[in-house]
Design a protein around this motif. Structure first.
Motif, PDB file in Angstrom:
ATOM      1  N   SER A  58      -1.603 -21.515  10.894  1.00  0.00           N
ATOM      2  CA  SER A  58      -2.372 -20.439  11.520  1.00  0.00           C
ATOM      3  C   SER A  58      -2.662 -19.400  10.447  1.00  0.00           C
ATOM      4  CB  SER A  58      -1.562 -19.758  12.629  1.00  0.00           C
ATOM      5  OG  SER A  58      -1.169 -20.674  13.601  1.00  0.00           O
ATOM      6  N   LYS A  59      -3.740 -18.656  10.626  1.00  0.00           N
ATOM      7  CA  LYS A  59      -4.032 -17.531   9.739  1.00  0.00           C
ATOM      8  C   LYS A  59      -3.192 -16.354  10.200  1.00  0.00           C
ATOM      9  CE  LYS A  59      -7.636 -19.249   7.437  1.00  0.00           C
ATOM     10  NZ  LYS A  59      -7.494 -19.652   6.068  1.00  0.00           N
ATOM     11  N   ILE A  60      -2.438 -15.784   9.288  1.00  0.00           N
ATOM     12  CA  ILE A  60      -1.658 -14.580   9.584  1.00  0.00           C
ATOM     13  C   ILE A  60      -1.933 -13.575   8.475  1.00  0.00           C
ATOM     14  CG2 ILE A  60       0.154 -15.885  10.754  1.00  0.00           C
ATOM     15  CD1 ILE A  60       1.947 -15.212   8.301  1.00  0.00           C
ATOM     16  N   ASN A  61      -1.577 -12.336   8.711  1.00  0.00           N
ATOM     17  CA  ASN A  61      -1.679 -11.301   7.688  1.00  0.00           C
ATOM     18  C   ASN A  61      -0.276 -10.843   7.327  1.00  0.00           C
ATOM     19  OD1 ASN A  61      -4.543 -10.994   7.397  1.00  0.00           O
ATOM     20  ND2 ASN A  61      -4.545 -10.112   9.440  1.00  0.00           N
ATOM     21  N   VAL A  62      -0.001 -10.795   6.027  1.00  0.00           N
ATOM     22  CA  VAL A  62       1.252 -10.205   5.569  1.00  0.00           C
ATOM     23  C   VAL A  62       0.930  -8.811   5.051  1.00  0.00           C
ATOM     24  CG1 VAL A  62       2.434 -12.366   5.054  1.00  0.00           C
ATOM     25  CG2 VAL A  62       1.044 -11.316   3.293  1.00  0.00           C
ATOM     26  N   LYS A  63       1.777  -7.864   5.394  1.00  0.00           N
ATOM     27  CA  LYS A  63       1.605  -6.478   4.952  1.00  0.00           C
ATOM     28  C   LYS A  63       2.650  -6.182   3.891  1.00  0.00           C
ATOM     29  CE  LYS A  63      -0.025  -4.825   9.423  1.00  0.00           C
ATOM     30  NZ  LYS A  63       0.201  -3.851  10.491  1.00  0.00           N
ATOM     31  N   TYR A  64       2.224  -5.477   2.853  1.00  0.00           N
ATOM     32  CA  TYR A  64       3.151  -5.112   1.799  1.00  0.00           C
ATOM     33  C   TYR A  64       2.753  -3.769   1.199  1.00  0.00           C
ATOM     34  CZ  TYR A  64      -0.412  -6.976  -1.401  1.00  0.00           C
ATOM     35  OH  TYR A  64      -1.576  -7.222  -2.075  1.00  0.00           O
ATOM     36  N   SER A  65       3.704  -3.142   0.544  1.00  0.00           N
ATOM     37  CA  SER A  65       3.446  -1.859  -0.114  1.00  0.00           C
ATOM     38  C   SER A  65       3.086  -2.124  -1.562  1.00  0.00           C
ATOM     39  CB  SER A  65       4.682  -0.967  -0.055  1.00  0.00           C
ATOM     40  OG  SER A  65       4.969  -0.637   1.277  1.00  0.00           O
ATOM     41  N   ASP A  66       2.060  -1.421  -2.038  1.00  0.00           N
ATOM     42  CA  ASP A  66       1.623  -1.574  -3.419  1.00  0.00           C
ATOM     43  C   ASP A  66       1.486  -0.195  -4.044  1.00  0.00           C
ATOM     44  OD1 ASP A  66       0.976  -3.059  -5.634  1.00  0.00           O
ATOM     45  OD2 ASP A  66      -1.112  -3.350  -5.069  1.00  0.00           O
ATOM     46  N   VAL A  67       1.855  -0.089  -5.300  1.00  0.00           N
ATOM     47  CA  VAL A  67       1.772   1.178  -6.029  1.00  0.00           C
ATOM     48  C   VAL A  67       0.304   1.495  -6.290  1.00  0.00           C
ATOM     49  CG1 VAL A  67       2.353   2.352  -8.180  1.00  0.00           C
ATOM     50  CG2 VAL A  67       4.018   0.830  -7.101  1.00  0.00           C
ATOM     51  N   THR A  68      -0.111   2.686  -5.897  1.00  0.00           N
ATOM     52  CA  THR A  68      -1.501   3.091  -6.104  1.00  0.00           C
ATOM     53  C   THR A  68      -1.657   4.021  -7.303  1.00  0.00           C
ATOM     54  OG1 THR A  68      -1.227   4.947  -4.572  1.00  0.00           O
ATOM     55  CG2 THR A  68      -2.114   2.891  -3.679  1.00  0.00           C
ATOM     56  N   GLU A  69      -0.559   4.690  -7.671  1.00  0.00           N
ATOM     57  CA  GLU A  69      -0.645   5.643  -8.766  1.00  0.00           C
ATOM     58  C   GLU A  69       0.700   5.738  -9.471  1.00  0.00           C
ATOM     59  OE1 GLU A  69      -1.959  10.311  -9.400  1.00  0.00           O
ATOM     60  OE2 GLU A  69      -2.066   9.416  -7.420  1.00  0.00           O
ATOM     61  N   ARG A  70       0.655   5.899 -10.778  1.00  0.00           N
ATOM     62  CA  ARG A  70       1.875   6.055 -11.569  1.00  0.00           C
ATOM     63  C   ARG A  70       1.809   7.365 -12.356  1.00  0.00           C
ATOM     64  NH1 ARG A  70       5.310   1.879 -11.966  1.00  0.00           N
ATOM     65  NH2 ARG A  70       4.600  -0.119 -11.171  1.00  0.00           N
ATOM     66  N   ASP A  71       2.965   7.941 -12.580  1.00  0.00           N
ATOM     67  CA  ASP A  71       3.052   9.143 -13.391  1.00  0.00           C
ATOM     68  C   ASP A  71       2.572   8.797 -14.802  1.00  0.00           C
ATOM     69  OD1 ASP A  71       4.653  10.866 -15.451  1.00  0.00           O
ATOM     70  OD2 ASP A  71       4.689  12.002 -13.561  1.00  0.00           O
ATOM     71  N   PRO A  72       1.642   9.579 -15.346  1.00  0.00           N
ATOM     72  CA  PRO A  72       1.079   9.236 -16.657  1.00  0.00           C
ATOM     73  C   PRO A  72       2.084   9.327 -17.810  1.00  0.00           C
ATOM     74  CG  PRO A  72       0.216  11.336 -15.891  1.00  0.00           C
ATOM     75  CD  PRO A  72       1.013  10.755 -14.768  1.00  0.00           C
ATOM     76  N   PHE A  73       3.163  10.070 -17.621  1.00  0.00           N
ATOM     77  CA  PHE A  73       4.135  10.245 -18.697  1.00  0.00           C
ATOM     78  C   PHE A  73       5.311   9.278 -18.580  1.00  0.00           C
ATOM     79  CE2 PHE A  73       2.055  14.391 -18.194  1.00  0.00           C
ATOM     80  CZ  PHE A  73       1.488  14.505 -19.446  1.00  0.00           C
ATOM     81  N   THR A  74       5.837   9.112 -17.370  1.00  0.00           N
ATOM     82  CA  THR A  74       7.033   8.284 -17.196  1.00  0.00           C
ATOM     83  C   THR A  74       6.719   6.869 -16.716  1.00  0.00           C
ATOM     84  OG1 THR A  74       7.365   8.944 -14.887  1.00  0.00           O
ATOM     85  CG2 THR A  74       8.385  10.321 -16.599  1.00  0.00           C
ATOM     86  N   GLY A  75       5.541   6.682 -16.122  1.00  0.00           N
ATOM     87  CA  GLY A  75       5.199   5.370 -15.583  1.00  0.00           C
ATOM     88  C   GLY A  75       5.805   5.097 -14.222  1.00  0.00           C
ATOM     89  N   GLU A  76       6.541   6.058 -13.691  1.00  0.00           N
ATOM     90  CA  GLU A  76       7.171   5.904 -12.373  1.00  0.00           C
ATOM     91  C   GLU A  76       6.110   5.914 -11.273  1.00  0.00           C
ATOM     92  OE1 GLU A  76      10.512   5.510 -11.552  1.00  0.00           O
ATOM     93  OE2 GLU A  76      10.714   5.186 -13.703  1.00  0.00           O
ATOM     94  N   PRO A  77       6.294   5.095 -10.232  1.00  0.00           N
ATOM     95  CA  PRO A  77       5.324   5.120  -9.127  1.00  0.00           C
ATOM     96  C   PRO A  77       5.386   6.445  -8.373  1.00  0.00           C
ATOM     97  CG  PRO A  77       7.115   3.563  -8.689  1.00  0.00           C
ATOM     98  CD  PRO A  77       7.337   4.114 -10.051  1.00  0.00           C
ATOM     99  N   ILE A  78       4.217   7.030  -8.071  1.00  0.00           N
ATOM    100  CA  ILE A  78       4.180   8.277  -7.312  1.00  0.00           C
ATOM    101  C   ILE A  78       3.313   8.152  -6.066  1.00  0.00           C
ATOM    102  CG2 ILE A  78       4.718   9.809  -9.229  1.00  0.00           C
ATOM    103  CD1 ILE A  78       1.737  10.345  -9.570  1.00  0.00           C
ATOM    104  N   GLY A  79       2.736   6.997  -5.847  1.00  0.00           N
ATOM    105  CA  GLY A  79       1.926   6.783  -4.660  1.00  0.00           C
ATOM    106  C   GLY A  79       1.916   5.324  -4.261  1.00  0.00           C
ATOM    107  N   GLU A  80       2.010   5.072  -2.958  1.00  0.00           N
ATOM    108  CA  GLU A  80       1.974   3.698  -2.447  1.00  0.00           C
ATOM    109  C   GLU A  80       1.010   3.627  -1.278  1.00  0.00           C
ATOM    110  OE1 GLU A  80       6.359   1.799  -3.356  1.00  0.00           O
ATOM    111  OE2 GLU A  80       5.889   2.403  -1.319  1.00  0.00           O
TER     112      GLU A  80
END
Length: 128
Positions: free
Chosen positions: A23-45
């Protein structure tokens, strides 16, 4: 005893085994949309959805609850099998499944296969 030929044969024929059962199903997941320009840490999902083919089985136990690999499953939970190629890059990020117009939360997700991993098995519970 399984040899490399047997394992490769099972991998190649899996699509035939599940033919007309998906069957066709949809899986939902969180993805990083933005990273801190200095540390590279995720700041948006953001929540992202991907449509995949899966073998979906609604669990119907003889009682209200049962155990499956240490997970307490209830009537109405889903057992979902998805080919590893479809979600290998996001498997650890999956938070929910949309099936038959309903949202299900992930209770467990494991790689499965004989000799070599070829699918993910997911146990999911209705949340809405």
């Amino acid at each position: 005893m399984l040899n490399d030929y047997d394992i490769e044969f099972m991998r190649q024929t899996r699509s035939e085994v599940i033919a007309n059962r998906t069957s066709k199903i949809n899986v939902k997941y969180s993805d990083v949309t933005e990273r801190d320009p200095f540390t590279g840490e995720p700041i948006g999902e953001s929540e992202v959805t991907r449509q995949v083919d899966a073998v979906v089985t609604e669990i119907s136990t003889g009682v209200d609850r049962d155990l499956d690999g240490g997970i307490e499953v209830q009537t109405g939970d889903l057992n979902v099998s998805i080919s590893i190629e479809q979600i290998a890059d996001i498997a650890d990020k999956i938070t929910a499944i949309l099936y038959d117009g309903k949202d299900y939360e992930i209770l467990a997700i494991d790689k499965k296969g004989i000799g070599v991993d070829n699918r993910y098995e997911i146990i999911a519970r209705l949340i809405s």
